[in-house]
Design an enzyme around this catalytic site. Structure first.
Site, PDB file in Angstrom:
ATOM      1  N   ASP A 179       0.849  -1.180   0.000  1.00 24.69           N
ATOM      2  CA  ASP A 179       0.000   0.000   0.000  1.00 24.69           C
ATOM      3  C   ASP A 179       0.889   1.235   0.000  1.00 24.69           C
ATOM      4  OD1 ASP A 179      -2.970   0.764   0.230  1.00 24.69           O
ATOM      5  OD2 ASP A 179      -1.992   2.133   1.617  1.00 24.69           O
ATOM      6  N   GLN A 180       0.368   2.288  -0.592  1.00 25.19           N
ATOM      7  CA  GLN A 180       1.112   3.545  -0.625  1.00 25.19           C
ATOM      8  C   GLN A 180       0.167   4.692  -0.301  1.00 25.19           C
ATOM      9  OE1 GLN A 180       2.498   5.348  -4.460  1.00 25.19           O
ATOM     10  NE2 GLN A 180       4.529   5.085  -3.546  1.00 25.19           N
TER      11      GLN A 180
END
Length: 198
Positions: A75-76
């Site tokens: 995830d970012q």
């Protein structure tokens, strides 16, 4: 490859990064209600980097509970100070992102978690720091109309691998992490696990 490898994501960019590095991985949708999860974490005032890490872990755990082998979740999130940015909903949202990031430095909290047998066994957080030059309203309009809806797939409404390079005056950190996957630490771990040759 002796160990099955699954990417808990339908992200074309993450899959392309793995494939380009010679890593074969199946993709599986984690079926996580990311928006609700993010809202809960933000209501609890979790730091942005912790939000990214928890979401990466949740994705990997969901898929790992149903699949054997190693499952990669990522995830970012973009952090401007203590504020988290999500992907813009539309092109007006993309313009708003760029206005707010203009002339400022932000961090891309890029988390990756590997799970095996439903439990996390490895984590990594990369924190590239990007400084955007001051943007004129005219430039923002032209940039968004030129790039179009492709900008909606990125948290900052830019794509560094394309015209987005023109937005920045300084970048600190790993290029792969900016694109959404801390590839070099991941490759190191896969070699330790003998998924990749040494």
């Amino acid at each position: 490859m002796s160990v099955a490898l699954t990417l808990a994501s339908t992200s074309k960019s993450r899959r392309a990064l793995l494939a380009a590095a010679g890593v074969e991985a199946e993709s599986a949708a984690p079926n996580v209600d990311e928006e609700s999860f993010r809202l809960t974490m933000r209501a609890n005032k979790l730091p942005v980097r912790e939000q990214a890490m928890q979401l990466a872990e949740l994705k990997a755990m969901r898929v790992s509970a149903k699949r054997s082998g190693l499952v990669i979740g990522g995830d970012q999130m973009l952090a401007l100070g203590d504020e988290a940015f999500d992907k813009p909903a539309d092109l007006d949202g993309a313009k708003d992102h760029l206005r707010r990031l203009s002339g400022k430095t932000h961090i891309l909290e890029t988390a990756i978690v590997i799970c095996e047998d439903g439990a996390p066994i490895w984590r990594h957080l990369a924190r590239p720091k990007l400084t955007m030059r001051p943007l004129t309203e005219e430039y923002i309009e032209t940039y968004v109309s030129t790039c179009g809806e492709a900008l909606l797939s990125t948290v900052g409404a830019y794509q560094l691998e394309g015209l987005g390079a023109q937005l920045f005056t300084r970048i600190e950190g790993d290029y792969f992490s900016i694109l959404g996957l801390p590839l070099l630490p991941l490759l190191d771990y896969l070699r330790i696990r003998k998924v990749l040759p040494t």
